[in-house]
Write a protein that holds these residues in place. Structure first.
Motif, PDB file in Angstrom:
ATOM      1  N   ALA A  56       0.827  -1.207   0.000  1.00  0.00           N
ATOM      2  CA  ALA A  56       0.000   0.000   0.000  1.00  0.00           C
ATOM      3  C   ALA A  56       0.865   1.262   0.000  1.00  0.00           C
ATOM      4  N   ILE A  57       1.888   1.281   0.835  1.00  0.00           N
ATOM      5  CA  ILE A  57       2.768   2.444   0.918  1.00  0.00           C
ATOM      6  C   ILE A  57       3.485   2.679  -0.410  1.00  0.00           C
ATOM      7  N   ARG A  58       3.887   1.599  -1.044  1.00  0.00           N
ATOM      8  CA  ARG A  58       4.572   1.715  -2.336  1.00  0.00           C
ATOM      9  C   ARG A  58       3.696   2.377  -3.390  1.00  0.00           C
ATOM     10  N   ARG A  59       2.385   2.179  -3.295  1.00  0.00           N
ATOM     11  CA  ARG A  59       1.462   2.712  -4.287  1.00  0.00           C
ATOM     12  C   ARG A  59       1.054   4.164  -4.018  1.00  0.00           C
ATOM     13  N   LEU A  60       1.414   4.686  -2.863  1.00  0.00           N
ATOM     14  CA  LEU A  60       0.978   6.035  -2.497  1.00  0.00           C
ATOM     15  C   LEU A  60       1.861   7.105  -3.125  1.00  0.00           C
ATOM     16  N   PRO A  61       1.251   8.166  -3.650  1.00  0.00           N
ATOM     17  CA  PRO A  61       2.051   9.341  -4.025  1.00  0.00           C
ATOM     18  C   PRO A  61       2.703   9.931  -2.775  1.00  0.00           C
ATOM     19  N   GLU A  62       3.780  10.622  -2.976  1.00  0.00           N
ATOM     20  CA  GLU A  62       4.516  11.183  -1.837  1.00  0.00           C
ATOM     21  C   GLU A  62       3.661  12.134  -1.014  1.00  0.00           C
ATOM     22  N   ALA A  63       2.671  12.784  -1.648  1.00  0.00           N
ATOM     23  CA  ALA A  63       1.843  13.769  -0.951  1.00  0.00           C
ATOM     24  C   ALA A  63       0.831  13.142  -0.003  1.00  0.00           C
ATOM     25  N   ILE A  64       0.593  11.835  -0.098  1.00  0.00           N
ATOM     26  CA  ILE A  64      -0.370  11.165   0.770  1.00  0.00           C
ATOM     27  C   ILE A  64       0.395  10.388   1.837  1.00  0.00           C
ATOM     28  N   GLU A  65       0.100  10.694   3.095  1.00  0.00           N
ATOM     29  CA  GLU A  65       0.814  10.053   4.194  1.00  0.00           C
ATOM     30  C   GLU A  65       0.116   8.772   4.637  1.00  0.00           C
ATOM     31  N   ALA A  66       0.892   7.756   4.938  1.00  0.00           N
ATOM     32  CA  ALA A  66       0.376   6.526   5.531  1.00  0.00           C
ATOM     33  C   ALA A  66       0.452   6.650   7.052  1.00  0.00           C
ATOM     34  N   VAL A  67      -0.661   6.372   7.712  1.00  0.00           N
ATOM     35  CA  VAL A  67      -0.751   6.443   9.171  1.00  0.00           C
ATOM     36  C   VAL A  67      -0.980   5.029   9.699  1.00  0.00           C
ATOM     37  N   GLY A  68      -0.189   4.601  10.651  1.00  0.00           N
ATOM     38  CA  GLY A  68      -0.339   3.271  11.233  1.00  0.00           C
ATOM     39  C   GLY A  68      -1.314   3.281  12.390  1.00  0.00           C
ATOM     40  N   LEU A  69      -2.306   2.392  12.338  1.00  0.00           N
ATOM     41  CA  LEU A  69      -3.323   2.291  13.383  1.00  0.00           C
ATOM     42  C   LEU A  69      -3.045   1.056  14.231  1.00  0.00           C
ATOM     43  N   PHE A  70      -2.910   1.284  15.543  1.00  0.00           N
ATOM     44  CA  PHE A  70      -2.596   0.197  16.472  1.00  0.00           C
ATOM     45  C   PHE A  70      -3.588   0.192  17.631  1.00  0.00           C
ATOM     46  N   ALA A  82       6.656   0.378  12.982  1.00  0.00           N
ATOM     47  CA  ALA A  82       6.583   1.671  12.312  1.00  0.00           C
ATOM     48  C   ALA A  82       7.910   2.041  11.665  1.00  0.00           C
ATOM     49  N   THR A  83       8.991   1.758  12.351  1.00  0.00           N
ATOM     50  CA  THR A  83      10.313   2.066  11.802  1.00  0.00           C
ATOM     51  C   THR A  83      10.593   1.231  10.567  1.00  0.00           C
ATOM     52  N   ALA A  84      10.233  -0.046  10.610  1.00  0.00           N
ATOM     53  CA  ALA A  84      10.471  -0.929   9.468  1.00  0.00           C
ATOM     54  C   ALA A  84       9.687  -0.486   8.239  1.00  0.00           C
ATOM     55  N   LEU A  85       8.497   0.092   8.470  1.00  0.00           N
ATOM     56  CA  LEU A  85       7.649   0.513   7.356  1.00  0.00           C
ATOM     57  C   LEU A  85       7.862   1.974   6.969  1.00  0.00           C
ATOM     58  N   GLY A  86       8.651   2.692   7.755  1.00  0.00           N
ATOM     59  CA  GLY A  86       8.896   4.099   7.467  1.00  0.00           C
ATOM     60  C   GLY A  86       7.739   5.001   7.829  1.00  0.00           C
ATOM     61  N   LEU A  87       6.935   4.606   8.824  1.00  0.00           N
ATOM     62  CA  LEU A  87       5.799   5.426   9.251  1.00  0.00           C
ATOM     63  C   LEU A  87       6.255   6.477  10.254  1.00  0.00           C
ATOM     64  N   ARG A  88       5.734   7.681  10.107  1.00  0.00           N
ATOM     65  CA  ARG A  88       6.071   8.713  11.099  1.00  0.00           C
ATOM     66  C   ARG A  88       4.877   9.069  11.976  1.00  0.00           C
ATOM     67  N   THR A  89       3.655   8.717  11.553  1.00  0.00           N
ATOM     68  CA  THR A  89       2.452   9.077  12.297  1.00  0.00           C
ATOM     69  C   THR A  89       1.715   7.814  12.716  1.00  0.00           C
ATOM     70  N   LEU A  90       1.348   7.752  14.003  1.00  0.00           N
ATOM     71  CA  LEU A  90       0.689   6.584  14.575  1.00  0.00           C
ATOM     72  C   LEU A  90      -0.631   6.994  15.208  1.00  0.00           C
ATOM     73  N   GLN A  91      -1.648   6.179  14.988  1.00  0.00           N
ATOM     74  CA  GLN A  91      -2.966   6.405  15.580  1.00  0.00           C
ATOM     75  C   GLN A  91      -3.182   5.337  16.637  1.00  0.00           C
ATOM     76  N   LEU A  92      -3.357   5.756  17.893  1.00  0.00           N
ATOM     77  CA  LEU A  92      -3.371   4.835  19.021  1.00  0.00           C
ATOM     78  C   LEU A  92      -4.771   4.682  19.598  1.00  0.00           C
ATOM     79  N   HIS A  93      -5.350   3.490  19.444  1.00  0.00           N
ATOM     80  CA  HIS A  93      -6.639   3.141  20.023  1.00  0.00           C
ATOM     81  C   HIS A  93      -6.401   2.238  21.227  1.00  0.00           C
ATOM     82  N   GLY A  94      -7.267   2.342  22.231  1.00  0.00           N
ATOM     83  CA  GLY A  94      -7.179   1.441  23.363  1.00  0.00           C
ATOM     84  C   GLY A  94      -6.744   2.139  24.631  1.00  0.00           C
ATOM     85  N   ASP A  95      -6.120   1.381  25.510  1.00  0.00           N
ATOM     86  CA  ASP A  95      -5.821   1.872  26.867  1.00  0.00           C
ATOM     87  C   ASP A  95      -4.361   2.262  27.023  1.00  0.00           C
TER      88      ASP A  95
END
Length: 224
Positions: A56-70, A82-95
């Motif tokens: 999915a990340i490979r298919r994204l234009p540079e202007a669209i950010e991938a956000v990891g949801l955990f 996140a580091t392995a995938l090159g993600l800089r933004t994380l969305q944190l659900h839960g406790d």
């Protein structure tokens, strides 16, 4: 000058992309969100494996950010993924605790709040705890609380209450039951910094519809 809480055009995130080929179809149409959410919560119908995320990340234009949801994933595991995938933004659900946020402070953190009613006091209390610990979420995402589920499950949030979002808090991302049909009203009512949808652009749970995704983006962009 617009305030951080009411940009001329809100930041738009489409969450739960688990079919990269459908994402490519939306991108090819030239109507882009600002970000897409990649869901790493295995019980979710929108779950995406690490290999699927790379595709999915490979298919994204540079202007669209991938956000990891955990969801309740240990911080060390989140940081490694996140580091392995090159993600800089994380969305944190839960406790997640303030200590967990501190452990992930090198990333941009979207702190998710699930409101059980119309009271923002729990949000205020948590953000005060974050401030005392010296860790501030990058953004706050608010959605309705649905028992037994992470995510709003298509339930619409308390828009009138969220109009009173404190300007000193991290900017608000509005979520919960947002669709191409109601997104303009939601933006005009709440004036959030950003908006987020998953089920609102699906033909069935976990299956995105490119036409609805494009309609959501176009309507949100022109709402103000």
């Amino acid at each position: 000058m617009p305030t951080p809480q009411s940009p001329p055009s809100p930041w738009i995130k489409l969450c739960g992309w688990n079919r990269p080929e459908v994402l490519s179809e939306v991108v090819a149409a030239g109507v882009w969100p600002d970000a897409v959410g990649l869901n790493f919560y295995k019980p979710s119908p929108r779950y995406l494996s690490p290999d699927g995320a790379r595709d999915a990340i490979r298919r994204l234009p540079e202007a669209i950010e991938a956000v990891g949801l955990f969801v309740d994933t240990p911080p060390a595991e989140i940081a490694s993924s996140a580091t392995a995938l090159g993600l800089r933004t994380l969305q944190l659900h839960g406790d997640y605790t303030v200590d967990d946020l501190t452990a992930l402070r090198l990333f941009q953190l979207i702190r998710v709040y699930r409101l059980a009613g119309n009271d923002l006091a729990p949000v205020a209390e948590d953000l005060r705890a974050c401030e005392r610990a010296g860790v501030r979420p990058w953004r706050c995402l608010v959605e309705p609380k649905v028992d037994g589920a992470y995510g709003g499950m298509g339930e619409v949030g308390p828009w009138d209450v969220l109009r009173s979002w404190d300007a000193s808090w991290p900017p608000l991302i509005l979520a919960g039951g947002l669709t191409p049909e109601n997104i303009a009203d939601a933006i005009r009512t709440v004036r959030p910094w950003g908006v987020d949808t998953a089920s609102g652009v699906e033909v069935r749970r976990g299956e995105k519809d490119p036409a609805r995704a494009r309609a959501f983006i176009e309507t949100a962009r022109s709402a103000l």
